[in-house]
Design an enzyme around this catalytic site. Structure first.
Site, PDB file in Angstrom:
ATOM      1  N   ARG A  44      61.058  51.994  59.057  1.00 30.75           N
ATOM      2  CA  ARG A  44      62.163  52.464  58.216  1.00 30.75           C
ATOM      3  C   ARG A  44      63.522  52.301  58.904  1.00 30.75           C
ATOM      4  O   ARG A  44      64.482  52.976  58.548  1.00 30.75           O
ATOM      5  CB  ARG A  44      61.928  53.929  57.825  1.00 30.75           C
ATOM      6  N   HIS A  74      52.001  45.260  59.752  1.00 33.53           N
ATOM      7  CA  HIS A  74      52.638  45.638  58.491  1.00 33.53           C
ATOM      8  C   HIS A  74      54.143  45.523  58.681  1.00 33.53           C
ATOM      9  O   HIS A  74      54.713  46.093  59.603  1.00 33.53           O
ATOM     10  CB  HIS A  74      52.270  47.061  58.064  1.00 33.53           C
ATOM     11  N   TYR A  77      59.278  48.403  55.699  1.00 31.72           N
ATOM     12  CA  TYR A  77      59.336  48.914  54.328  1.00 31.72           C
ATOM     13  C   TYR A  77      60.684  48.624  53.659  1.00 31.72           C
ATOM     14  O   TYR A  77      60.769  48.505  52.441  1.00 31.72           O
ATOM     15  CB  TYR A  77      59.117  50.426  54.312  1.00 31.72           C
ATOM     16  N   HIS A 114      55.340  44.073  51.528  1.00 32.80           N
ATOM     17  CA  HIS A 114      55.651  44.422  50.143  1.00 32.80           C
ATOM     18  C   HIS A 114      56.735  43.445  49.694  1.00 32.80           C
ATOM     19  O   HIS A 114      57.824  43.418  50.292  1.00 32.80           O
ATOM     20  CB  HIS A 114      56.168  45.854  50.058  1.00 32.80           C
ATOM     21  N   GLU A 149      51.439  41.788  49.588  1.00 36.79           N
ATOM     22  CA  GLU A 149      50.632  42.911  49.119  1.00 36.79           C
ATOM     23  C   GLU A 149      50.959  43.236  47.660  1.00 36.79           C
ATOM     24  O   GLU A 149      52.117  43.266  47.259  1.00 36.79           O
ATOM     25  CB  GLU A 149      50.887  44.141  49.995  1.00 36.79           C
ATOM     26  N   ASP A 183      45.551  46.097  47.887  1.00 35.99           N
ATOM     27  CA  ASP A 183      45.418  47.518  48.194  1.00 35.99           C
ATOM     28  C   ASP A 183      44.706  48.186  47.025  1.00 35.99           C
ATOM     29  O   ASP A 183      45.161  48.113  45.879  1.00 35.99           O
ATOM     30  CB  ASP A 183      46.812  48.129  48.391  1.00 35.99           C
ATOM     31  N   HIS A 186      46.800  50.651  44.992  1.00 42.12           N
ATOM     32  CA  HIS A 186      47.768  49.934  44.172  1.00 42.12           C
ATOM     33  C   HIS A 186      47.084  49.241  42.993  1.00 42.12           C
ATOM     34  O   HIS A 186      47.626  49.210  41.879  1.00 42.12           O
ATOM     35  CB  HIS A 186      48.507  48.891  45.005  1.00 42.12           C
ATOM     36  N   HIS A 220      43.526  46.551  51.981  1.00 41.47           N
ATOM     37  CA  HIS A 220      43.820  47.954  52.258  1.00 41.47           C
ATOM     38  C   HIS A 220      42.917  48.777  51.342  1.00 41.47           C
ATOM     39  O   HIS A 220      43.046  48.678  50.112  1.00 41.47           O
ATOM     40  CB  HIS A 220      45.281  48.288  51.948  1.00 41.47           C
ATOM     41  N   ASP A 233      51.959  55.266  43.456  1.00 40.53           N
ATOM     42  CA  ASP A 233      51.338  54.961  44.749  1.00 40.53           C
ATOM     43  C   ASP A 233      51.180  56.256  45.538  1.00 40.53           C
ATOM     44  O   ASP A 233      52.072  56.660  46.272  1.00 40.53           O
ATOM     45  CB  ASP A 233      52.222  53.959  45.505  1.00 40.53           C
ATOM     46  N   HIS A 235      48.317  57.844  47.983  1.00 39.56           N
ATOM     47  CA  HIS A 235      47.033  57.689  48.663  1.00 39.56           C
ATOM     48  C   HIS A 235      46.308  59.026  48.818  1.00 39.56           C
ATOM     49  O   HIS A 235      46.934  60.086  48.872  1.00 39.56           O
ATOM     50  CB  HIS A 235      47.238  57.094  50.054  1.00 39.56           C
ATOM     51  N   GLU A 265      44.749  53.203  55.493  1.00 41.61           N
ATOM     52  CA  GLU A 265      46.066  53.579  55.987  1.00 41.61           C
ATOM     53  C   GLU A 265      46.288  55.092  56.039  1.00 41.61           C
ATOM     54  O   GLU A 265      47.168  55.563  56.743  1.00 41.61           O
ATOM     55  CB  GLU A 265      47.146  52.949  55.108  1.00 41.61           C
TER      56      GLU A 265
END
Length: 296
Positions: A44, A74, A77, A114, A149, A183, A186, A220, A233, A235, A265
Site C-alpha cells: 500500500r 503479489h 494494490y 489486480h 487476477e 481467486d 472472486h 488463490h 470481495d 474472504h 491468503e
C-alpha cells in the site's frame, strides 16, 4: 505409495518477508507450505524496496534448501493499469515493472496483479490502456510471467469475467509471458459457482474455452463471506464461508492444478494472517477432496 507434492496442487500461504526476503521462506517452512506468496514491497505504498544482491542470493539458497516448490509475488494494490491519469499510470507501470524484475531475480512463478479499474470511465478504453501498460512492463523485464487476477467486480474493477481477462490478454498481443491467477472468492462473487466438483468442472471448461487453461499458472483458494454473485470481495477462513468445506476440498484437490501454487491468503482461523493451523486445514481438505474424487 504417496503422491509427491509436485503431482498435487502445491498448497501454500501468503507469508510476510518482514526482516528480509529469506524470512519469508523460513515462515513458509514453519507453516508446512509447499508454495508461498509474498509481497516484495509494502502493498500500500509506492516506494519500492531495493533488495540487495546478498538478500536475493540468501532467498534463493533458502528456497532451494527448503521443501517449498514455488514462490509467487503479489504486486502492489495501488496499481491501476487502466487509469487515464498520466501520473498514476507512470507510478503503476514503474511498480509493475519493479515487481517483474524482482520476480526475475528470485525465480518467481509469476507476479500476480489486480489489473486495475475503470471507476467512472469507459471499461473498453480502460482495458485497452491496461494492455499498453502490460506490454511496456514486460518489455522492461526479462522472464517472469505477469499473472492477471480475476476480480469480484466491485467499483468498476477490470477482469471480473473470463471474457475481460481474454481482452486483457489480447491487449498484450497474446504475449507468452501473460498468464492468469484465479481467486475462488472472486469467482463466486462474480457469479462463477465453484461450490461442488461438478460446478468447478463447468467453470474450468468455460475458462479453457475462453482463454485456455494453459495460461492458468496460480490459484488463490479463499472462502467467501458473501454469496454467489454478490460482487463483494470478503474472504473467510477455509471451509467456513459460502464455498464451504466441499467446495474448498474440490478446489484443493483439482488434478488440473497439479504442480501449481494454490495459495490461501487469509484471514486464518484466528482472524489474522494464515498460520500452521490453516495449512493443516488445507491439507486435510485436499485429502478429503481427493477421496471424494477417488484419487486417494
Amino acid at each position: 505409495m504417496t503422491d509427491s507434492p509436485a503431482s498435487l496442487p502445491l498448497l501454500g500461504l501468503h507469508v510476510s518477508p518482514a526482516g528480509g526476503l529469506p524470512k519469508a521462506v523460513e515462515r513458509g517452512v514453519e507453516r508446512g507450505c509447499e508454495s508461498i506468496q509474498i509481497f516484495t514491497q509494502s502493498p500500500r505504498r509506492w516506494a519500492p524496496t531495493n533488495h540487495s544482491d546478498e538478500s536475493i542470493a540468501e532467498f534463493r539458497e533458502a528456497l532451494a534448501a527448503s521443501p517449498i516448490e514455488s514462490v509467487v509475488i503479489h504486486a502492489l494494490y495501488l496499481s491501476n493499469a487502466g487509469t487515464p491519469d498520466p501520473e498514476l499510470r507512470e507510478k503503476s507501470l514503474t511498480a509493475i515493472t519493479h515487481s517483474l524484475r524482482v520476480g526475475d531475480q528470485i525465480g518467481a512463478v509469476g507476479v500476480v496483479l489486480h489489473p486495475g479499474s475503470a471507476k467512472d470511465g469507459d471499461v473498453g478504453e480502460a482495458l485497452d490502456r491496461c494492455g499498453d501498460v502490460f506490454k511496456e512492463a514486460l518489455a522492461e523485464s526479462e522472464n517472469c510471467p505477469l499473472l492477471l487476477e480475476d476480480t469480484a467486480g466491485t467499483g468498476g474493477t477490470l477482469g471480473r469475467s473470463f471474457e475481460e481477462l481474454k481482452i486483457l490478454l489480447d491487449g498484450t498481443g497474446g504475449h507468452d509471458r501473460v498468464g492468469f491467477c484465479l481467486d475462488s472468492c472472486h469467482l463466486l462473487a462474480s457469479g462463477y459457482d465453484v461450490r461442488t466438483t461438478d460446478a468447478l468442472d463447468a467453470v474450468l471448461a468455460d475458462a479453457d474455452a475462453t482463454f485456455g487453461l494453459d495460461r492458468l499458472r496460480c490459484m488463490h483458494v479463499n472462502d467467501s463471506q458473501t454469496p454467489l454473485g454478490s460482487n463483494r470481495d470478503r474472504h473467510a477462513p477455509l471451509g467456513t464461508g459460502e464455498i464451504g468445506e466441499d467446495g474448498i476440498a474440490a478446489l484443493l484437490s483439482e488434478p488440473r492444478f497439479a504442480g501449481m501454487p494454490v495459495i490461501f491468503e487469509g484471514p486464518g482461523v484466528d482472524g489474522k494472517e494464515p498460520q500452521i493451523a490453516d495449512m493443516e486445514i488445507a491439507k486435510r481438505l485436499r485429502e478429503q477432496g481427493r477421496k471424494a474424487r477417488g484419487l486417494a
